[in-house]
Design a protein around this motif. Structure first.
Motif: not given
Length: 468
Positions: A66-67, A77-78, A126-127, A131-133
């Motif tokens: 997550a980011a 932790e995600a 939102p999911s 996320q990173l990226g």
């Protein structure tokens, strides 16, 4: 101490602005684009036969990076859970919730946070944004992720569901409410988190997120009575879709109207009965508007229908009679809170709203609270007498946090109460010095504010200085 705190705030703000300036200046070729959209990601597709599973059943799970703003790892932790929930017609659908667990988590409780992504486009779930990226098309979800950081910093596990379902149906509150409740069921059964049996839960949501939270609170006694709900927090609640439509139509926020129409006509919502009506009255120009509302995130949708009038026959043939069409009127009434006594929250509920809210009518929220209280609900209703829609979400953070704390402790008042707050300035010391950098980023991130939020918009650092 005050001067040192002020220095911390200024350093955090300058650092954040520097980062965002650098990030926005990167060529598109340097952007991280390794995350698949929900339409392309097989994780979002349930296996055959999932319909036989009970609501809230986990269908798939994975860990994610997550980011914040898709670029800054948030260091907790995600996980993501695909879970079974329910469409308006009672059929089974599947959607995703994202769960964040801080390092020193309180394992006997968690927060269900419904973010206001306010879009009928699946790329705005939102999911995906967490996320990173991931590209940050869904600005509101990205900014509200900063509020989630506050709850994480306080030791709460936080779950944030795609409560609009797999089609991103923005507007139908009953679908969103069931999406929230089934998300709670899924997180409760997710053993990887190490939660205690039957953990306590408080649901939180503002604006579009309050559609989901308010309806979850309303439906929980009938739909998910087994859940250990300790409280609900809902601010800027769109409790009456007709009232909201009339307020924002032909305004800077009128782009939310076609997005909501696109949402409530999705098959998982009221498409079976409503779509034929819309198709019979929509004009070619109106269809173009709906296409944008159903395929773009909030900021783009707002720009595309900026200060436009949905009652103009340029868009639909009924003109001013649009909301009086029988099927449309029926659907609007079905999505009005505080109408049915058996849809009254049983857990303590904190409702807050600005009198000058330029997006969601204050009077509708007040009427909802009046109905709930007449049916013996336990509601704390706080009126913010200054500021507008966006400001109120920020300045109410300390009150929301305190209500959450009291709800978990079982120390909320046992009756309906009302109070008025006159200030429109956030007091960071009420939350503790360690949270100030997060809050500074939050203020800076809310760049699309309304007219009533001018004091915060013009000088966010000055607002902070007044409190120190």
């Amino acid at each position: 101490m005050a001067s040192s705190v002020a220095r911390m705030v200024r350093v955090a703000l300058v650092s954040f602005l520097a980062f965002t300036s650098i990030a926005s200046a990167l060529p598109a070729s340097q952007a991280i684009r390794t995350v698949q959209t929900p339409d392309d990601d097989p994780f979002y597709k349930p296996a055959a036969g999932f319909e036989s599973a009970a609501p809230g059943t986990i269908l798939a799970q994975r860990s994610i990076n997550a980011a914040i703003f898709g670029l800054i790892p948030n260091g907790v932790e995600a996980h993501q859970l695909l879970y079974r929930t329910t469409a308006i017609d009672g059929s089974a659908i599947a959607t995703v919730t994202t769960v964040f667990k801080p390092k020193k988590a309180k394992l006997d409780r968690f927060i269900s946070f419904a973010t206001a992504y306010d879009s009928s486009a699946t790329k705005c779930q939102p999911s995906f944004a967490y996320q990173l990226g991931a590209p940050q098309d869904s600005l509101i979800a990205s900014v509200e992720f900063l509020i989630i950081q506050i709850y994480l910093a306080l030791g709460y596990v936080v779950a944030s569901p795609d409560y609009e379902g797999p089609e991103a149906a923005f507007g139908p509150g009953r679908l969103a409410g069931m999406g929230v409740l089934d998300n709670i069921r899924a997180v409760k059964s997710f053993k990887t988190l190490g939660l205690t049996d039957n953990p306590m839960v408080v649901g939180v949501g503002y604006s579009g997120g309050a559609i989901a939270t308010g309806w979850a609170a309303s439906l929980q006694p009938k739909y998910a009575s087994e859940l250990n709900i300790k409280g609900w927090v809902q601010g800027g609640t769109p409790s009456n879709l007709t009232g909201t439509l009339n307020l924002i139509n032909d305004s800077v926020f009128s782009g939310f109207v076609p997005a909501a129409i696109a949402g409530i006509t999705k098959p998982s919502a009221y498409g079976a009965e409503l779509k034929p009506v819309i198709e019979s009255i929509i004009t070619p120009e109106g269809q173009k508007v709906l296409d944008v509302g159903g395929s773009e995130c909030a900021v783009t949708a707002l720009a595309a229908f900026f200060e436009k009038n949905i009652f103009d026959t340029k868009y639909q043939t009924l003109g001013d009679r649009f909301i009086y069409e029988p099927t449309i009127q029926k659907v609007m009434k079905l999505n009005t809170m505080g109408v049915n006594q058996d849809e009254t929250p049983k857990a303590p509920t904190f409702v807050y709203h600005a009198t000058k809210d330029e997006i969601i009518p204050y009077g509708d929220a007040k009427s909802m609270v009046k109905s709930w209280c007449s049916w013996d609900a336990n509601v704390k209703f706080t009126t913010y007498a200054s500021g507008g829609h966006a400001t109120t979400e920020i300045v109410a953070i300390p009150d929301a946090i305190n209500f959450v704390k009291n709800a978990f402790a079982g120390t909320t008042k046992k009756r309906c109460t009302q109070n008025t707050e006159l200030g429109s300035i956030l007091n960071p010391l009420a939350l503790g010095v360690e949270l100030e950098p997060i809050l500074v980023k939050l203020i800076d991130g809310l760049i699309h504010l309304g007219d009533q939020d001018a004091n915060l918009k013009k000088d966010p650092v000055g607002v902070w200085k007044k409190t120190l």
